[in-house]
Design an enzyme around this catalytic site. Structure first.
Site, PDB file in Angstrom:
ATOM      1  N   ARG A  82      -2.125  18.560  73.804  1.00  0.00           N
ATOM      2  CA  ARG A  82      -0.853  18.684  74.448  1.00  0.00           C
ATOM      3  C   ARG A  82       0.106  19.185  73.614  1.00  0.00           C
ATOM      4  O   ARG A  82       0.274  19.041  72.301  1.00  0.00           O
ATOM      5  CB  ARG A  82      -0.372  17.256  74.834  1.00  0.00           C
ATOM      6  N   SER A  87     -14.094  12.889  67.451  1.00  0.00           N
ATOM      7  CA  SER A  87     -14.868  12.641  65.960  1.00  0.00           C
ATOM      8  C   SER A  87     -14.059  12.361  64.842  1.00  0.00           C
ATOM      9  O   SER A  87     -14.406  11.595  63.821  1.00  0.00           O
ATOM     10  CB  SER A  87     -15.849  13.898  65.759  1.00  0.00           C
ATOM     11  N   ASN A  88     -12.978  13.011  64.755  1.00  0.00           N
ATOM     12  CA  ASN A  88     -11.852  12.923  63.718  1.00  0.00           C
ATOM     13  C   ASN A  88     -11.435  11.369  63.741  1.00  0.00           C
ATOM     14  O   ASN A  88     -11.228  10.560  62.701  1.00  0.00           O
ATOM     15  CB  ASN A  88     -10.802  13.610  63.661  1.00  0.00           C
ATOM     16  N   ARG A 144       6.963  17.621  81.222  1.00  0.00           N
ATOM     17  CA  ARG A 144       6.502  17.293  79.845  1.00  0.00           C
ATOM     18  C   ARG A 144       7.018  16.195  79.182  1.00  0.00           C
ATOM     19  O   ARG A 144       6.532  15.130  78.724  1.00  0.00           O
ATOM     20  CB  ARG A 144       6.389  18.407  78.783  1.00  0.00           C
ATOM     21  N   ASP A 151       2.450  23.358  65.099  1.00  0.00           N
ATOM     22  CA  ASP A 151       1.584  23.467  63.734  1.00  0.00           C
ATOM     23  C   ASP A 151       2.264  23.920  62.561  1.00  0.00           C
ATOM     24  O   ASP A 151       1.768  24.869  62.031  1.00  0.00           O
ATOM     25  CB  ASP A 151       0.688  24.728  64.275  1.00  0.00           C
ATOM     26  N   GLU A 211     -13.115  18.342  57.961  1.00  0.00           N
ATOM     27  CA  GLU A 211     -12.040  17.603  58.560  1.00  0.00           C
ATOM     28  C   GLU A 211     -12.315  15.899  58.369  1.00  0.00           C
ATOM     29  O   GLU A 211     -11.151  15.222  58.371  1.00  0.00           O
ATOM     30  CB  GLU A 211     -12.055  17.757  59.964  1.00  0.00           C
ATOM     31  N   HIS A 235      -5.261  20.135  61.936  1.00  0.00           N
ATOM     32  CA  HIS A 235      -5.429  21.540  62.671  1.00  0.00           C
ATOM     33  C   HIS A 235      -6.751  22.397  62.033  1.00  0.00           C
ATOM     34  O   HIS A 235      -6.841  22.306  60.703  1.00  0.00           O
ATOM     35  CB  HIS A 235      -4.104  22.210  62.312  1.00  0.00           C
ATOM     36  N   ASN A 274      -0.960  15.406  62.046  1.00  0.00           N
ATOM     37  CA  ASN A 274      -2.027  16.053  62.805  1.00  0.00           C
ATOM     38  C   ASN A 274      -3.014  16.639  62.120  1.00  0.00           C
ATOM     39  O   ASN A 274      -2.680  17.095  60.796  1.00  0.00           O
ATOM     40  CB  ASN A 274      -1.227  17.045  63.710  1.00  0.00           C
TER      41      ASN A 274
HETATM   42  C1  GRF Z   1     -10.635  19.157  65.706  1.00  0.00           C
HETATM   43  O1  GRF Z   1     -11.212  20.602  65.316  1.00  0.00           O
HETATM   44  C2  GRF Z   1      -9.176  19.126  65.458  1.00  0.00           C
HETATM   45  O2  GRF Z   1      -8.814  19.831  63.949  1.00  0.00           O
HETATM   46  C3  GRF Z   1      -8.453  20.001  66.465  1.00  0.00           C
HETATM   47  O3  GRF Z   1      -9.297  19.565  67.562  1.00  0.00           O
HETATM   48  C4  GRF Z   1     -10.814  19.252  67.203  1.00  0.00           C
HETATM   49  C5  GRF Z   1     -10.793  17.772  67.624  1.00  0.00           C
HETATM   50  O4  GRF Z   1     -12.320  17.297  67.349  1.00  0.00           O
HETATM   51  N1  GRF Z   1      -7.218  19.571  66.786  1.00  0.00           N
HETATM   52  P1  GRF Z   1     -12.311  16.003  67.791  1.00  0.00           P
HETATM   53  O5  GRF Z   1     -12.192  15.508  69.093  1.00  0.00           O
HETATM   54  O6  GRF Z   1     -11.837  15.150  66.698  1.00  0.00           O
HETATM   55  O7  GRF Z   1     -14.182  16.060  67.545  1.00  0.00           O
END
Ligand code: GRF
Length: 191
Positions: A93, A15-16, A67, A147, A176, A111, A109
């Site tokens: 990952r 979704s992001n 990895r 992080d 987000e 978080h 990233n």
């Molecule tokens: C989000 O909450 C992001 O902050 C975290 O994982 C989730 C990913 O959600 N790292 P999406 O796949 O973007 O919906």
């Protein structure tokens, strides 16, 4: 100004990633999403990206013994795409220096907590269990410490009485989707 080329790394719904794609397509955006990469073949976001005309690449970590080998293979693909920036968006990952170092200062990233609080997983559960009242999300540069990189932007979300992890996660996710495009635009204008 030429739009900065961004690759997005996902593992799930994305979704992001969708919010970044929409922002990148808006007129005047300083970035565009050029490819979406997933380590999971069945990630919902990969099908969506394909349907929406974005280059996609699936690279399963299960096909690599270590990895470092996975990270090296992923980085080969990223390098081939002529990218300016990498945006991790629910990429589940732990990345090694093999992947991170070549993109130092150009990999970001999101978080789901107000870093430096609640690094790692299950952030919503943990803040509720602690009786915390302040929560939110952070966009930060990726460094080899998990992080822990320099913070670019944060959004505050209150923990409300009666919140469950799912309710709180949903409210954080709304923030987000606003914060990440803004923060990525800021980075894209600066590099
Ligand atoms: C989000 O909450 C992001 O902050 C975290 O994982 C989730 C990913 O959600 N790292 P999406 O796949 O973007 O919906």
């Amino acid at each position: 100004m030429k739009k900065k080329r961004v690759g997005v790394l996902i593992s799930g719904t994305g979704s992001n990633m969708k919010a970044l794609v929409a922002a990148g397509r808006a007129e005047g955006s300083p970035f565009e999403i050029c490819c979406v990469v997933s380590n999971k073949p069945d990630a919902g976001g990969i099908a969506w990206a394909r349907e929406n005309g974005i280059a996609t690449h699936v690279i399963s970590h299960k096909d690599y013994a270590t990895r470092e080998e996975f990270d090296a293979a992923l980085n080969l693909y990223l390098k081939s795409q002529n990218l300016d920036l990498i945006a991790c968006a629910g990429f589940m990952r732990i990345m090694t220096p093999t992947l991170i170092s070549p993109w130092q200062g150009r990999m970001v990233n999101i978080h789901p907590s107000l870093l430096p609080n609640y690094k790692g997983l299950h952030t919503h559960e943990r803040v509720i269990a602690d009786g915390g009242t302040s929560h939110g999300c952070t966009v930060h540069y990726v460094t080899t410490e998990l992080d822990d990189g320099p913070i670019i932007a944060q959004a505050f979300v209150p923990v409300l009485p009666g919140d469950s992890p799912d309710l709180l996660a949903a409210r954080v996710l709304v923030e987000e989707h606003k914060l990440y495009p803004e923060a990525l635009a800021k980075v894209a204008r600066e590099i």
